[in-house]
Write an enzyme that holds these catalytic residues in place. Structure first.
Site, PDB file in Angstrom:
ATOM      1  N   LYS A  12       0.775  -1.134  -0.055  1.00 32.76           N
ATOM      2  CA  LYS A  12      -0.136  -0.051  -0.070  1.00 32.76           C
ATOM      3  C   LYS A  12       0.866   1.276   0.012  1.00 32.76           C
ATOM      4  O   LYS A  12       1.995   1.244   0.245  1.00 32.76           O
ATOM      5  CB  LYS A  12      -0.718   0.101   1.174  1.00 32.76           C
ATOM      6  CG  LYS A  12      -0.232   0.140   2.586  1.00 32.76           C
ATOM      7  CD  LYS A  12      -1.196  -0.374   3.582  1.00 32.76           C
ATOM      8  CE  LYS A  12      -0.314  -0.306   5.112  1.00 32.76           C
ATOM      9  NZ  LYS A  12      -1.087  -1.107   6.170  1.00 32.76           N
ATOM     10  N   TYR A 238      13.795  30.899   7.419  1.00 34.35           N
ATOM     11  CA  TYR A 238      12.390  31.591   7.854  1.00 34.35           C
ATOM     12  C   TYR A 238      12.683  31.732   9.380  1.00 34.35           C
ATOM     13  O   TYR A 238      13.039  30.940  10.096  1.00 34.35           O
ATOM     14  CB  TYR A 238      11.483  30.851   7.393  1.00 34.35           C
ATOM     15  CG  TYR A 238      11.134  30.830   5.967  1.00 34.35           C
ATOM     16  CD1 TYR A 238      10.641  32.006   5.394  1.00 34.35           C
ATOM     17  CD2 TYR A 238      11.369  29.744   5.056  1.00 34.35           C
ATOM     18  CE1 TYR A 238      10.144  32.211   4.050  1.00 34.35           C
ATOM     19  CE2 TYR A 238      11.198  29.669   3.661  1.00 34.35           C
ATOM     20  CZ  TYR A 238      10.611  30.735   3.213  1.00 34.35           C
ATOM     21  OH  TYR A 238      10.555  30.862   1.787  1.00 34.35           O
TER      22      TYR A 238
HETATM   23  C1  LIG Z   1      -0.315  -1.854   6.825  1.00 35.29           C
HETATM   24  C2  LIG Z   1      -1.014  -2.989   7.300  1.00 35.29           C
HETATM   25  C3  LIG Z   1      -0.117  -4.424   7.443  1.00 35.29           C
HETATM   26  C4  LIG Z   1       1.522  -4.370   7.261  1.00 35.29           C
HETATM   27  O1  LIG Z   1       1.796  -3.800   8.577  1.00 35.29           O
HETATM   28  P1  LIG Z   1       3.296  -3.675   8.858  1.00 35.29           P
HETATM   29  O2  LIG Z   1       3.406  -2.927  10.327  1.00 35.29           O
HETATM   30  O3  LIG Z   1       4.045  -2.438   7.888  1.00 35.29           O
HETATM   31  O4  LIG Z   1       4.205  -4.927   8.773  1.00 35.29           O
HETATM   32  C5  LIG Z   1      -0.698  -5.360   7.384  1.00 35.29           C
HETATM   33  N1  LIG Z   1      -2.102  -5.573   7.815  1.00 35.29           N
HETATM   34  C6  LIG Z   1      -2.880  -4.506   7.462  1.00 35.29           C
HETATM   35  C7  LIG Z   1      -4.313  -4.989   7.793  1.00 35.29           C
HETATM   36  C8  LIG Z   1      -2.182  -3.457   7.229  1.00 35.29           C
HETATM   37  O5  LIG Z   1      -3.236  -2.514   7.073  1.00 35.29           O
END
Ligand SMILES: *Cc1c(COP(=O)(O)O)cnc(C)c1O
Length: 352
Positions: A12, A238
């Site tokens: 993702k 800034y």
């Molecule tokens: C993002 C996500 C993962 C992966 O988690 P990590 O902590 O990055 O290993 C697994 N399962 C779900 C449902 C997630 O949303």
């Protein structure tokens, strides 16, 4: 993972900011069961890139996206009966089959069916799933597997197991069970699961302070665009929040918050140059960051500095960088801007 557990790499948010297309090319070599994404749009992107394996959309899908998801054969997660009805209607309308994975809320609270009420929703889901909408999987998500105290994770695991037992075993079909994120895998929480869903660890992020360190995957580097000698009293950036205490040498780097270097790093932390540390001074601008190289007279224009990663004998870990910015490794990686070129290297050879 257990010997019967297959991997479902989570890609993702553009593979946590590093670039999904190249990440897929790497992961595909280990023959994963499929890939996890957050949204239907991300799933469609995977299909566009030619992924034919299962693509599981881990967040609840918007109604508007269900049509495309069915059309492109994505696997949807389900957290409500209404959503399942919509999916079922769409599958009928298109005369196409698809698989769904039911999410169980064992304490995360943001999505999923309540583990305490499995006796109510279980039979209703079984009734709504058919050969066309296949109930393929059941999963939950840990909220505290990164913490050394495994109590909460163990409790969630038990709730999930209780849920599995409370469900009607509809047509005797075995469902794919999965629970673990990176931290859950490293804690060896459930070796019986069919799938495991690692994310952060694959991208070089630590999954918890007491857990094994990942290999370094991501380094963030920038070039020195300009070196200036400034007299005592010269102000910087800034808000002029930094003022030279003596005659100093400043290096201006071609990277800023527009590239994902958090503004919170103004006057905080250091970068590595030629194996030595150079402190960040003044506020971070959108496009520029300034570091103090007074004690590094050999450093000049055009050199590459390391904001995250190793250079010579010195290192700023992703986690140290995140901590200075008051956030975590996930937010840093996914916040890396599109303006930063991703340069992939393998076997020591860099490629754009
Ligand atoms: C993002 C996500 C993962 C992966 O988690 P990590 O902590 O990055 O290993 C697994 N399962 C779900 C449902 C997630 O949303």
């Amino acid at each position: 993972m257990g010997s019967g557990t297959r991997i479902l790499p989570v890609v993702k948010a553009d593979a946590y900011g590093i670039g999904v297309e190249r990440a897929l090319a790497v992961f595909d070599r280990v023959d994963p069961w499929g890939y996890g994404v957050a949204t239907v749009a991300e799933g469609l992107e995977l299909r566009r890139l030619g992924v034919t394996r299962p693509v599981l959309v881990l967040m609840p899908a918007e109604s508007e996206a269900v049509r495309d998801a069915v059309e492109r054969g994505l696997t949807l997660s389900v957290s409500s009966l209404d959503a399942l009805e919509e999916i079922s209607q769409e599958a009928d309308a298109q005369d196409r089959g698809l698989a769904v994975h039911v999410e169980v809320d064992t304490g995360m609270g943001r999505a999923g069916f309540d583990w305490r009420r499995a006796a109510e929703w279980g039979p209703r889901i079984a009734a709504l799933t058919t050969r066309r909408v296949r109930w393929e999987g059941l999963y939950t998500h840990f909220h505290s597997a990164d913490e050394a105290d495994s109590g909460p994770t163990e409790l969630q695991r038990r709730r999930f197991r209780d849920t599995v037992e409370a469900l009607p075993d509809a047509d005797g079909t075995e469902r794919l069970l999965h629970l673990s994120n990176s931290a859950g895998i490293l804690r060896r929480v459930d070796l019986e699961a069919d799938l495991a869903r690692p994310g952060i660890f694959l991208y070089g992020g630590s999954a918890g302070r007491d857990l094994p360190e990942p290999e370094e995957v991501v380094a963030v580097r920038a070039r020195i665009l300009l070196v200036r000698e400034v007299p005592a009293g010269t102000t910087l950036g800034y808000g002029a929040t930094y003022r030279a205490a003596r005659a100093e040498r400043w290096a201006t780097l071609g990277i800023g918050y527009g590239d994902g270097v958090p503004r919170a790093l103004g006057n905080q932390g250091s970068v590595v140059v030629r194996g030595r540390m150079a402190p960040i001074i003044g506020r971070i601008s959108m496009d520029l960051t300034v570091v103090d190289i007074t004690d590094l007279p050999e450093v000049g224009r055009g050199e590459v500095v390391t904001l995250i990663g190793t250079d010579g004998g010195a290192r700023v870990s992703l986690e140290e960088f995140a901590e200075h910015a008051g956030t975590n490794n996930y937010e840093i990686l996914t916040g890396l801007g599109t303006r930063l070129p991703r340069i992939w290297s393998s076997d020591g050879h860099s490629q754009e």
